[in-house]
Design an enzyme around this catalytic site. Structure first.
Site, PDB file in Angstrom:
ATOM      1  N   LYS A  12       0.949  -1.145   0.034  1.00 34.54           N
ATOM      2  CA  LYS A  12       0.013   0.018  -0.001  1.00 34.54           C
ATOM      3  C   LYS A  12       0.997   1.280   0.057  1.00 34.54           C
ATOM      4  O   LYS A  12       1.924   1.461   0.658  1.00 34.54           O
ATOM      5  CB  LYS A  12      -0.849  -0.122   1.125  1.00 34.54           C
ATOM      6  CG  LYS A  12      -2.315  -0.574   0.951  1.00 34.54           C
ATOM      7  CD  LYS A  12      -3.340  -0.348   2.113  1.00 34.54           C
ATOM      8  CE  LYS A  12      -4.535  -0.747   1.664  1.00 34.54           C
ATOM      9  NZ  LYS A  12      -5.638  -0.166   3.067  1.00 34.54           N
ATOM     10  N   GLU A  63     -19.977  -8.645   8.638  1.00 38.36           N
ATOM     11  CA  GLU A  63     -20.850  -8.071   9.256  1.00 38.36           C
ATOM     12  C   GLU A  63     -21.927  -8.889   9.731  1.00 38.36           C
ATOM     13  O   GLU A  63     -22.436  -8.854  10.769  1.00 38.36           O
ATOM     14  CB  GLU A  63     -21.712  -6.800   8.435  1.00 38.36           C
ATOM     15  CG  GLU A  63     -20.995  -5.545   8.221  1.00 38.36           C
ATOM     16  CD  GLU A  63     -19.876  -5.574   7.212  1.00 38.36           C
ATOM     17  OE1 GLU A  63     -19.329  -4.699   6.990  1.00 38.36           O
ATOM     18  OE2 GLU A  63     -19.781  -6.722   6.511  1.00 38.36           O
ATOM     19  N   ARG A 122     -25.811  -5.205   5.164  1.00 35.73           N
ATOM     20  CA  ARG A 122     -25.421  -6.623   4.565  1.00 35.73           C
ATOM     21  C   ARG A 122     -25.592  -7.846   5.724  1.00 35.73           C
ATOM     22  O   ARG A 122     -25.719  -9.021   5.474  1.00 35.73           O
ATOM     23  CB  ARG A 122     -23.952  -6.642   4.510  1.00 35.73           C
ATOM     24  CG  ARG A 122     -23.473  -5.888   3.244  1.00 35.73           C
ATOM     25  CD  ARG A 122     -21.899  -5.869   2.947  1.00 35.73           C
ATOM     26  NE  ARG A 122     -21.180  -5.587   3.701  1.00 35.73           N
ATOM     27  CZ  ARG A 122     -19.917  -4.773   3.563  1.00 35.73           C
ATOM     28  NH1 ARG A 122     -19.653  -4.683   2.368  1.00 35.73           N
ATOM     29  NH2 ARG A 122     -19.010  -4.766   4.345  1.00 35.73           N
TER      30      ARG A 122
END
Length: 641
Positions: free
Chosen positions: A285, A371, A399
């Site tokens: 990253k 979730e 979700r």
């Protein structure tokens, strides 16, 4: 605007077709210029930075090797897609990212043919790519589907559900695992690249196919034993046994920043008859930009920043952020209550639970992008006597709706939901807007749904949730900083289902839920100036309603207006139902509801979004004046009915 970086080679590339005309030796320069352009653009607009910088070489390599857009490239989540946008005909607009009327910060089907699937929530790419691949297969069309998914997104069960069903796609499906954090199996220089290139090469795959045919003719036992031996050996040398068990041919790991390694492997994969294939690419990253490499978390999403120093623009000092107000009060409650625990789904910083984790590391659980698991995990904790707080963004809680219904509401378990990013969210646009939680929670039996009007109310509501043990309870609050009201020294336990009168009037009553309260008060000032005496009530609760207060206001005021930063089916619908069931509309009441419009709103500044939605003070005044000019009493929904 800061000086633009010199990009002579990138200037010749408008589309991937232009990119494919380059000599492979030019790709290194192109990638360097693409990285510089990405840094410059995000420095101007703000947005997601580190993830895009990590896939610069990968983006260039994919578009160079594959025939996009006929080959469908699907980015998981999409926050790493800025280099992709630059290479696919949108460079002239790249400095409008996340601005009103500008480019989306994610992939968007309506924006470009190179964005075949819109994304902003994670872990959807493999399922979508499988759909594209199977559709082409059934239609007899050429074209592959390439899903690029990060290691973080692989923590969600949906990715594995898709992989478990991917075998039917054959060589039309390619999954690229962008490993930039977990480092499942870090590359080891030339040996790793050689092995990846070898096992993806036509000679190896051809020999493997021939060997399978021969052993299959000998006997099923010999064939199975040989197949397992080959997979075991390759898995032991290169890793990837898990993906092999899911039916993928695994290639990797390879250095995602080394184009000399990437290009030949991707070409082998493109031309292979083996499939589906998973290519394991290891990246970093923030690659190529020192500040982002040194602090990947701080440079994942950024404000405008100075490209030279990396210093991000800082907002002037102001009220605390809502998520920090929530976390600080939760810490206070946890000091005296050892049963309080906190759960987040890969968003500890965004929800403020990083603060809670510093105080109570053993009582904080980051379950990853999962979730559904987070909610049922919280239900199990509650069933065993703990007081779990499930802190999830409104848009992400969607979700886990089945778990909210089945595992929490039906069992009446006291799970506490801290719903961040409620309402419109500005630059992140429709995909991250918290528009629907009032509707989808307040419709459920056993649920209590609160909405904080300001940061002081959030303190009281967090404390109220901590003490509530009779069924599920939720508090919603917006993105960003509070209004600047003083925080209470001691939190109060609110009476469930009871609102408050903010100001008294006689002719008009505005019933507010959430942070539209400040606009309601502004509207009341304007109406009072017109001689229309106005009451403003903060209902606090979407469920249960304060029926006593609502009845009183409806029977003593000529016009009643509800206002909320939520979709149809929320507060307004519940108030309308109450009024209808109790004959209050028949008495001549002029009742109007104001809520988010029935559209997905594009990104812009939040204040602009709310004005567009008809949920600012001017819209409230207009709604009241129209109601008073309406000759026939009755119910008309909408801000400008």
């Amino acid at each position: 605007m800061a000086d633009l970086p010199p990009t002579p080679l990138l200037d010749t590339v408008s589309t991937p077709a232009d990119l494919r005309k380059l000599d492979p030796k030019q790709l290194r320069q192109l990638a360097d210029e693409l990285r510089a352009e990405t840094i410059s653009a995000v420095g101007t607009t703000g947005g997601h930075l580190g993830s895009g910088l990590g896939v610069v070489e990968l983006t260039a390599a994919i578009h160079y090797v594959f025939n996009t857009p006929d080959d469908r490239l699907i980015w998981d989540v999409g926050h790493q897609c800025y280099p992709h946008k630059i290479l696919t005909g949108r460079r002239d607009r790249i400095r409008t990212l996340r601005q009103g009327g500008g480019l989306s910060g994610f992939t968007k089907r309506s924006e470009s043919e190179y964005d075949p699937f819109g994304a902003a929530h994670s872990s959807t790419s493999i399922s979508a790519a499988l759909g594209f691949a199977i559709a082409n297969k059934l239609a007899g069309k050429p074209g592959k589907a390439i899903a690029v998914i990060g290691d973080g997104a692989m923590s969600a069960g949906m990715a594995y559900e898709a992989m478990n069903n991917a075998e039917a796609a054959g060589n039309r499906l390619i999954v690229i695992l962008n490993d930039n954090d977990m480092s499942i199996a870090p590359p080891v220089g030339g040996l790793s690249a050689y092995l990846a290139r070898m096992v993806s090469s036509s000679p190896y795959l051809g020999f493997r196919s021939l060997a399978k045919k021969i052993t299959r003719k000998l006997s099923r036992r010999v064939h199975n034993a040989a197949e397992k031996a080959e997979e075991f050996t390759r898995g032991w040398v290169t890793g990837g046994t898990l993906f092999e068990e899911l039916g993928f041919y695994y290639v990797g790991p390879i250095d995602g920043h080394n184009l000399d390694h990437l290009i030949p492997v991707l070409e082998n994969v493109r031309d292979s008859e083996q499939g589906p294939i998973l290519v394991h690419v290891v990246t970093k990253k923030g690659k190529g930009y020192g500040p982002a490499e040194a602090a990947a978390d701080k440079y994942h999403g950024v404000q405008k920043f100075d490209v030279i120093t990396g210093a991000q623009a800082k907002a002037p000092p102001g009220p605390p952020a809502y998520q920090n107000v929530f976390a600080d009060q939760l810490i206070k409650d946890a000091e005296t209550d050892p049963t309080i625990v906190a759960i987040t789904a890969a968003m500890p910083g965004g929800t403020g639970l990083d603060r809670f984790a510093k105080a109570y590391p053993d009582r904080t659980f980051d379950v990853g992008i999962a979730e559904q698991h987070a909610v049922t995990f919280a239900a199990g904790l509650a069933a065993q006597g703990m007081r779990p707080f499930c802190a999830i963004y409104s848009t992400f809680l969607q979700r886990a709706y089945d778990q909210v219904v089945h595992d929490v509401a039906i069992q009446n378990l006291p799970v506490r939901f801290a719903i961040d990013r409620a309402g419109l969210v500005g630059a992140d646009g429709a995909t991250h807007a918290g528009s629907f939680d009032v509707t989808y929670l307040a419709t459920l039996p056993n649920f209590i749904v609160m909405a904080a009007a300001d940061e002081a109310e959030l303190v009281h509501m967090t404390h109220t949730a901590a003490l509530h043990d009779d069924g599920p309870i939720a508090v919603r609050y917006p993105r960003g900083n509070g209004t600047g009201v003083a925080l209470p020294e001691t939190a109060e336990r609110l009476a469930i289902g009871k609102g408050r009168i903010v100001r008294e009037g006689k002719k008009v009553a505005i019933l507010s839920l959430g942070t539209r309260l400040a606009e309601a008060v502004k509207a009341a000032d304007a109406l009072d100036a017109r001689g229309l005496s106005t009451t403003v009530a903060d209902l606090r609760f979407a469920k249960p309603l304060d029926e006593e207060l609502i009845r009183k206001l409806m029977t003593t005021h000529e016009v009643v207006v509800t206002i909320e930063e939520a979709a149809v089916g929320g507060l307004g619908a519940h108030v309308l139902t109450f009024a209808s069931d109790n004959g209050l509309i028949d008495a001549g009441l002029k009742l109007r509801t104001m809520r988010l419009p029935d559209v997905f709103q594009d990104q812009d500044k939040p204040e602009v979004q709310y004005a567009q939605a008809g949920l600012d003070a001017d819209a409230v005044v207009e709604t009241v004046l129209k109601a008073l000019r309406h000759n026939d009493a009755g119910v008309v929904e909408g801000a400008r009915a």
